[in-house]
Structures are given as structure tokens and as C-alpha cells.
Write a protein that holds these residues in place. Structure first.
Motif, PDB file in Angstrom:
ATOM      1  N   SER A   2      17.165  21.620  29.604  1.00 30.28           N
ATOM      2  CA  SER A   2      17.096  22.424  30.828  1.00 30.28           C
ATOM      3  C   SER A   2      17.515  23.845  30.488  1.00 30.28           C
ATOM      4  N   ASN A   3      17.041  24.790  31.292  1.00 29.35           N
ATOM      5  CA  ASN A   3      17.398  26.189  31.046  1.00 29.35           C
ATOM      6  C   ASN A   3      18.796  26.474  31.587  1.00 29.35           C
ATOM      7  N   PRO A   4      19.740  26.843  30.722  1.00 31.73           N
ATOM      8  CA  PRO A   4      21.113  27.040  31.202  1.00 31.73           C
ATOM      9  C   PRO A   4      21.324  28.384  31.888  1.00 31.73           C
ATOM     10  N   LEU A   5      20.420  29.332  31.680  1.00 24.79           N
ATOM     11  CA  LEU A   5      20.685  30.692  32.167  1.00 24.79           C
ATOM     12  C   LEU A   5      20.840  30.779  33.692  1.00 24.79           C
ATOM     13  N   PRO A   6      19.875  30.213  34.472  1.00 24.34           N
ATOM     14  CA  PRO A   6      20.055  30.306  35.934  1.00 24.34           C
ATOM     15  C   PRO A   6      21.359  29.674  36.400  1.00 24.34           C
ATOM     16  N   HIS A   7      21.791  28.600  35.738  1.00 20.52           N
ATOM     17  CA  HIS A   7      23.047  27.965  36.121  1.00 20.52           C
ATOM     18  C   HIS A   7      24.205  28.941  35.954  1.00 20.52           C
ATOM     19  N   VAL A   8      24.171  29.647  34.827  1.00 25.54           N
ATOM     20  CA  VAL A   8      25.247  30.608  34.569  1.00 25.54           C
ATOM     21  C   VAL A   8      25.185  31.755  35.570  1.00 25.54           C
ATOM     22  N   LEU A   9      23.955  32.211  35.846  1.00 25.60           N
ATOM     23  CA  LEU A   9      23.797  33.299  36.808  1.00 25.60           C
ATOM     24  C   LEU A   9      24.403  32.907  38.142  1.00 25.60           C
ATOM     25  N   ILE A  10      24.120  31.648  38.533  1.00 24.42           N
ATOM     26  CA  ILE A  10      24.527  31.263  39.878  1.00 24.42           C
ATOM     27  C   ILE A  10      26.026  31.041  39.956  1.00 24.42           C
ATOM     28  N   LEU A  11      26.663  30.746  38.807  1.00 25.26           N
ATOM     29  CA  LEU A  11      28.138  30.702  38.813  1.00 25.26           C
ATOM     30  C   LEU A  11      28.677  32.043  39.287  1.00 25.26           C
ATOM     31  N   THR A  12      28.081  33.105  38.746  1.00 26.41           N
ATOM     32  CA  THR A  12      28.505  34.448  39.166  1.00 26.41           C
ATOM     33  C   THR A  12      28.266  34.639  40.653  1.00 26.41           C
ATOM     34  N   ALA A  13      27.076  34.196  41.109  1.00 30.33           N
ATOM     35  CA  ALA A  13      26.746  34.403  42.517  1.00 30.33           C
ATOM     36  C   ALA A  13      27.674  33.594  43.415  1.00 30.33           C
ATOM     37  N   ILE A  14      28.103  32.405  42.948  1.00 28.52           N
ATOM     38  CA  ILE A  14      29.029  31.599  43.742  1.00 28.52           C
ATOM     39  C   ILE A  14      30.359  32.331  43.890  1.00 28.52           C
ATOM     40  N   VAL A  15      30.825  32.923  42.793  1.00 23.33           N
ATOM     41  CA  VAL A  15      32.078  33.683  42.843  1.00 23.33           C
ATOM     42  C   VAL A  15      31.951  34.833  43.842  1.00 23.33           C
ATOM     43  N   VAL A  16      30.812  35.518  43.775  1.00 22.98           N
ATOM     44  CA  VAL A  16      30.578  36.611  44.725  1.00 22.98           C
ATOM     45  C   VAL A  16      30.602  36.079  46.151  1.00 22.98           C
ATOM     46  N   GLY A  17      29.956  34.896  46.351  1.00 25.54           N
ATOM     47  CA  GLY A  17      29.909  34.294  47.680  1.00 25.54           C
ATOM     48  C   GLY A  17      31.303  33.983  48.199  1.00 25.54           C
ATOM     49  N   ILE A  18      32.159  33.434  47.325  1.00 30.91           N
ATOM     50  CA  ILE A  18      33.530  33.118  47.735  1.00 30.91           C
ATOM     51  C   ILE A  18      34.259  34.394  48.140  1.00 30.91           C
ATOM     52  N   ALA A  19      34.096  35.436  47.328  1.00 26.42           N
ATOM     53  CA  ALA A  19      34.771  36.700  47.640  1.00 26.42           C
ATOM     54  C   ALA A  19      34.311  37.221  48.993  1.00 26.42           C
ATOM     55  N   THR A  20      32.989  37.133  49.239  1.00 25.34           N
ATOM     56  CA  THR A  20      32.473  37.631  50.513  1.00 25.34           C
ATOM     57  C   THR A  20      33.057  36.846  51.677  1.00 25.34           C
ATOM     58  N   THR A  21      33.048  35.502  51.550  1.00 31.51           N
ATOM     59  CA  THR A  21      33.562  34.681  52.650  1.00 31.51           C
ATOM     60  C   THR A  21      35.046  34.968  52.882  1.00 31.51           C
ATOM     61  N   ALA A  22      35.809  35.075  51.785  1.00 37.22           N
ATOM     62  CA  ALA A  22      37.239  35.324  51.929  1.00 37.22           C
ATOM     63  C   ALA A  22      37.479  36.657  52.635  1.00 37.22           C
ATOM     64  N   LEU A  23      36.758  37.670  52.196  1.00 35.41           N
ATOM     65  CA  LEU A  23      36.912  38.994  52.819  1.00 35.41           C
ATOM     66  C   LEU A  23      36.503  38.936  54.287  1.00 35.41           C
ATOM     67  N   GLY A  24      35.388  38.245  54.557  1.00 29.11           N
ATOM     68  CA  GLY A  24      34.911  38.131  55.933  1.00 29.11           C
ATOM     69  C   GLY A  24      35.937  37.443  56.816  1.00 29.11           C
ATOM     70  N   LEU A  25      36.498  36.336  56.309  1.00 26.26           N
ATOM     71  CA  LEU A  25      37.479  35.598  57.106  1.00 26.26           C
ATOM     72  C   LEU A  25      38.725  36.433  57.366  1.00 26.26           C
ATOM     73  N   SER A  26      39.171  37.175  56.328  1.00 24.24           N
ATOM     74  CA  SER A  26      40.382  37.974  56.550  1.00 24.24           C
ATOM     75  C   SER A  26      40.107  39.089  57.560  1.00 24.24           C
ATOM     76  N   LEU A  27      38.867  39.598  57.552  1.00 21.02           N
ATOM     77  CA  LEU A  27      38.513  40.584  58.584  1.00 21.02           C
ATOM     78  C   LEU A  27      38.568  39.956  59.965  1.00 21.02           C
TER      79      LEU A  27
END
Lengths: 127, 492
Positions: free
Chosen positions: A68-93
């Protein structure tokens, strides 16, 4: 057609559910939930894109030819981290909005802002 | 050292941000951020010189060869944008310490600089990188820190504005992510240079078409292009004044850069302008943006709101230039990015000075400021003249190029509309001038004095740049033309 593109259907359905919640709901927490569902659909899209039938993890070993191609999996790890940061920031707002407006409903907040605007305008006229 | 300039450009502010936390003393952190931003600025000057003399710089991160590794690619366009962003950031930072003393509680000063540097990192990264996924990551770095910076505003509306921006911004960024994913699905590459070579082979597929649409809509959300601009006015009006000055001058420019990069370089000119009627669409939306936003600006009672709407109108001019898809049109857009950064930087810094002295920027509080803060108000006047496009200011140069580009194509009616749009700018700028110079000051403002030097120096640096580049256009026009020509594949 339906079965072969099963993941893609799920992606599209989740994406639309997410976007609909963001647009249709006035509750700030629900909006964030919608946003998270929307983002998650994109994660699934990336992850299923890389999966190959019968492919394994990309580790060199005897007798395995398909990976399987590992690259998209790695990319999406980054996107998940970004998603968590966004949700956390949104909730604190939302927490701070609740503290200062005493509400997390879009309409009520808008109403309070409008009232404030009106009362300052009135005060000006009287002065 | 010279070979590593492209990465140093991004990594210096990135590393400076956590170091700020360690220093932990407001004044010290300010000087340190100023140093980091100044370093980034000098690097961008060196990069621009290097690009102008010896052509495109390609830097391979960690020595991994492109397209497998991540490539930083600096051509005329990137170098130009890097110069604008780091330059404005440095000038604005100069006034930051004085301004935030009154607007942000003391225990949050350090965090302010951390976020500011992270936001700068994000913007520089978006521009410097040659990798499509990297664009998304840096976009989110700059946006997340932007949401937090806006929420630092001292009114509660700032929280609400920040939340709305967060929702819109995240949808925009996720759209771009979907677009990039679809591109990767078709080509198996994320390198922009590589993408531009591989996409034509699969250009006729629906997947590529959909990915194009997702990217365009996502970028337009970030760009605050009419009618996707709703998050912008409140975000600019309620953010701390320094943040407004920084974002108004840089953030939307980065999004315009992305639009140009994706349509011209990645998807290619012929694909972008033939698959959907981009020209008509953007021309119409650009013109609508100019008129609707300028008219709305006239009716604002908060001066920050007024100039925020004016920013949306100015984006309209950039979009019109872009939609022409000719070398002159694109040159006009690029010039206007540079010039708009100078004028809006000067105006919003002057507004920051007004907030420092008066407390807010409601139009009624501007009464009599023309006599009480003559230098600050003069800066707003010159910035305003530049917005209108009066000769001898930078605004004239970019409007001139835009009109030339329109006439070149024989689009007279639109050229007339552009001139009418400028008349609307006269109206809203005049409203501020009238109140400031021809009315007696309010009772509570009689004591107001001229802004301190820490404001006047950066404000007048930008104002003088406004006039200088309006007279001596060699540098800006030369770079913008070279960038536009290289995007069209014409060798300069």
C-alpha cells in the motif's frame, strides 16, 4: 459500482452531513462537531485512496510484492493533528464566548451585538 | 550559508517563536521578534537579488531529491511576495510594543509575539514552498495563529469574529486539502513543478476538474473574495490594531499568490481558463466586489470597518487584473498586491496610533484629530489618496497598469467601471478627512496629543514608501513584470 466505490460514497455522505451541520445549526458546539465530521471525511478519503487490495505495509520482506502507498497515510497524520488543533482552539473560543455572552447560540449572540450597537447609537443621538 | 537561504527564510521565525517563551520578558521578546523578522526581511532581499540575477532557486529539504523530497522553489513571484510579507511584518512589529501595552493585558504579551511569529512563519512558508501539501500545512499554521491573535482583541466581539473566521477558514483550508488529494490521486505527486507536467496528461478527467474547483473555492474563501468575504470585516475590526495592520497588508496577498500559483503554474493557463468560464466569473465577481464593498464602506461608523470593506474592494481590483489573463493584467495584479500592502499597512498603523491615543476608532472620535494628531492624520490622508489612485502615489501606478491592460483588450466599459469604483473610494476617504479636519474635537478628546515616535517612525516609513514607489516605479514594476512574464512562460 455501489460496492466498488463504497469508501467514496461514505466520504461524500459524511462530507455533506458535516457541511450541513455547520451551515444549518446555530449552536456553536454543534457547528464544531459538523466541522470535525467534515474534516474526518477528508481523512477517510486520503486513507482509502492509498489502500491497494492485497497490499501490505511497505516493509521489505520475502514473498511480498504488493504494498500500500504509505505517503497519504503520513500526510493525513499531519492533517489529523491540524484538525485536533482547530477543534481545541474552536472549543476554547466557545468557552470564552459563553463567559462573555452567556450563550452559545448564534442568534442570541448576534442579537446581543445588535442591541449593543443600537443602544450606543441611541446614546449618541441623545447626546 | 547562501545556499540555505530559502529554508532559513521560513525556519528563523519558526524557531524564534518558542525561544520567545523562554525569554519571557515583554520588552526583550519584542526586541527579539523584531530581530527575527528583520533577519527574515534581509534574507528575502538577498533572495530577490539572487533570483533577479541568476534565475529560479530550487532547494531540496534534507537533501532528498525533488519530486520525492520536499522542494522549496523561489522564483520571481515567490521572492517578490516574501519581500512584501517580511518587510511589512518588520515595520509593523516596530510599533507593536507601544500599541499592545494599551490593548492586551501584560501577562499575554509574550504569547502575542509567539503567535505573531508563527503567523509570519506560516505566510512565508506558503510562499516559499514548492510542495502542494506543504502549502496546506503552512496555511493552517498561519490561520490557527491568526484565529488566536484576533481573539486577543479587547472587545467580546473579537471572540465571535474569531470563531466565524475559524469556521470559514477551516472549510476553505479543507477544500484545498480535498483538491490536493484529488490531484495526488491522478498524478501520484505533490511537487508543484512535477504536477504541472503531469496534470495535462489527465486534464480531461472529471477528477482533475473537481480538484480544480475545490482548490479555487478554497482559496477564494481565504482570499475573502466577494461573496465569500463575510468573515473579514469583523475579524479586522475587532482584532488588536497591530494584528489588523499586519493581516490587512499581508494575509489576503498570500491567498492571491496561491490563486495565481495554482491557476497559472500548477493547472496551467490553458486548462484554468478553458474548463470553466473563469474569466467572466472572476471579472464579474471582482467588479461586484469593488462596488458592493466600496458602497458598504461609505456607511460604516467604525473606521476600521470602513477600511476593512475597502480592503475587500481592493481585492476586487486584483481579481479583475487576474481575470484578464494577460501579462499586463497580471503585472497590474502583482503591483497592486505590493502597493496595497504599503497603503493599508500605513493606514491601519495610523489607526493603531489613534486607538493608542483615543481608545477606539469610532468616526465621531476623529473630530478635530487633524489638528491634534497632524502627522498621523496626514498619513491616513496620503494612504487614502493612494487608495483612490491619485498620481504620485503607488495607487496610481497599479490603477494605471490595470487600465492599460483593460484597454489593451479593448474592454472600455470595464475600464470606465474601474474609474467609477475609484470615485467611491473618494467618498469614503473624504468622510474620514472631513470629520478629522473640519469638526471641533469632542469634549473628552481635547487632551489628545500626537502619537509617540514608536508609531510615527513605522507609519511614515510606509507613507514615504507609498510616495517613493509612486514616483520611482523601476523596482516594483521590473520585479512584477518579470514575475508575470515567467508565469506566462515568456522569457524576459
Amino acid at each position: 459500482m455501489l460496492i466498488g466505490l463504497f469508501n467514496d460514497w461514505i466520504v461524500v455522505v459524511l462530507m455533506m452531513i458535516g457541511l450541513y451541520i455547520v451551515i444549518a445549526h446555530g449552536n456553536l458546539i454543534k457547528k464544531l462537531i459538523g466541522l470535525t465530521i467534515f474534516q474526518t471525511s477528508v481523512f477517510i478519503f486520503y486513507i482509502s485512496m492509498a489502500k491497494i487490495d492485497g497490499g501490505t505495509a511497505p516493509i521489505l520482506a520475502d514473498g511480498i510484492t504488493q504494498y500500500s502507498n504509505p505517503l497519504p497515510h503520513v500526510l493525513i497524520l499531519t492533517a489529523i493533528v491540524v484538525g485536533i488543533a482547530t477543534t481545541a482552539l474552536g472549543l476554547s473560543l466557545v468557552v470564552r464566548i459563553k463567559e462573555s455572552y452567556n450563550s452559545i447560540e448564534e442568534e442570541e449572540i448576534q442579537q446581543q451585538d445588535n442591541d449593543e450597537q443600537l443602544s450606543t447609537n441611541k446614546a449618541e443621538e441623545n447626546a | 550559508m547562501i545556499a540555505h537561504l530559502p529554508i532559513l527564510q521560513v525556519i528563523i521565525p519558526l524557531l524564534a517563536a518558542p525561544i520567545c517563551l523562554l525569554l519571557n520578558r515583554s520588552k526583550l521578546v519584542w526586541l527579539f521578534s523584531l530581530l527575527a523578522s528583520g533577519l527574515a526581511f534581509s534574507i528575502s532581499i538577498l533572495l530577490l537579488q539572487q533570483v533577479m540575477t541568476s534565475g529560479v532557486i530550487s532547494y531540496e529539504l534534507g537533501g532528498w531529491q525533488a519530486p520525492w523530497g520536499i522542494e522549496y522553489r523561489i522564483d520571481n513571484l515567490n521572492a517578490f511576495l516574501l519581500l512584501i510579507i517580511s518587510g511589512i511584518s518588520t515595520v509593523v512589529l516596530f510599533a507593536a510594543q507601544t500599541s499592545i501595552e494599551k490593548e492586551i493585558p501584560k501577562d499575554k504579551h509574550v504569547y502575542f509575539y509567539v503567535l505573531y511569529l508563527l503567523s509570519l512563519t506560516g505566510m512565508l512558508g506558503i510562499v516559499a514552498t514548492g510542495d502542494a501539501f506543504n502549502v496546506f500545512v503552512f496555511l493552517e499554521i498561519s490561520s490557527l495563529s491568526a484565529y488566536a491573535l484576533i481573539a486577543m482583541g479587547n472587545k467580546r466581539q473579537a471572540l465571535w469574529a474569531s470563531y466565524q473566521y475559524l469556521i470559514m477558514g477551516t472549510i476553505g483550508a479543507t477544500f484545498i486539502l480535498i483538491g490536493i488529494g484529488l490531484m495526488y490521486q491522478m498524478t501520484g505527486t505533490l511537487n508543484m513543478e512535477d504536477l504541472s507536467q503531469r496534470l495535462p496528461e489527465v486534464a480531461q478527467t472529471r477528477t482533475v476538474f473537481v480538484s480544480f474547483v475545490f482548490v479555487i473555492v478554497g482559496v477564494c474563501l481565504k482570499l475573502a473574495m466577494f461573496p465569500l468575504h463575510l468573515w473579514l470585516p469583523n475579524a479586522y475590526a475587532y482584532a488588536p490594531s497591530i494584528v489588523t495592520a499586519f493581516f490587512a497588508a499581508t494575509a489576503t496577498k498570500v491567498a492571491v499568490y496561491l490563486l495565481i500559483r495554482f491557476t497559472f503554474s500548477v493547472f496551467g493557463l490553458s486548462f484554468s481558463f478553458t474548463t470553466i468560464p473563469l474569466q467572466t466569473l472572476f471579472m464579474a465577481l471582482g467588479l461586484f466586489g469593488i462596488f458592493v464593498a466600496s458602497t458598504t464602506a461609505i456607511y460604516q461608523s467604525n473606521v476600521k470597518h470602513l477600511f476593512a470593506y475597502s480592503s475587500i474592494a481592493q481585492i476586487g481590483y486584483m481579481i479583475v487584473g487576474f481575470s484578464l489573463s494577460t501579462v499586463t493584467g497580471l503585472t497590474a495584479t502583482l503591483l497592486h498586491m505590493f502597493n496595497h500592502a504599503l497603503m493599508k499597512g500605513a493606514i491601519f498603523l495610523a489607526l493603531a496610533a489613534v486607538v493608542y491615543r483615543v481608545g477606539n476608532v469610532e468616526l465621531k472620535n476623529f473630530r478635530g484629530l487633524g489638528r491634534q494628531m497632524p502627522l498621523t492624520m496626514a498619513a491616513i490622508v496620503i494612504g487614502g489618496l493612494s487608495l483612490i489612485g491619485v498620481p504620485l502615489t503607488v495607487g496610481f501606478v497599479s490603477k494605471w497598469y490595470l487600465l492599460t491592460a483593460l484597454v489593451e483588450q479593448g474592454w472600455w466599459p470595464i475600464a470606465v467601471l474601474i474609474l467609477l469604483g475609484s470615485m467611491l473610494a473618494v467618498v469614503y476617504v473624504w468622510r474620514v478627512i472631513e470629520v478629522a479636519y473640519f469638526k471641533e474635537p469632542l469634549e473628552q478628546n481635547v487632551e489628545v496629543k500626537e502619537a509617540p515616535m514608536s508609531f510615527l517612525i513605522p507609519i511614515w516609513t510606509l507613507v514615504i514608501a507609498n510616495i517613493y514607489f509612486g514616483i520611482d516605479t523601476r523596482l516594483s514594476v521590473q520585479v512584477a513584470e518579470a514575475a508575470a512574464q515567467s508565469l506566462f512562460g515568456v522569457s524576459p
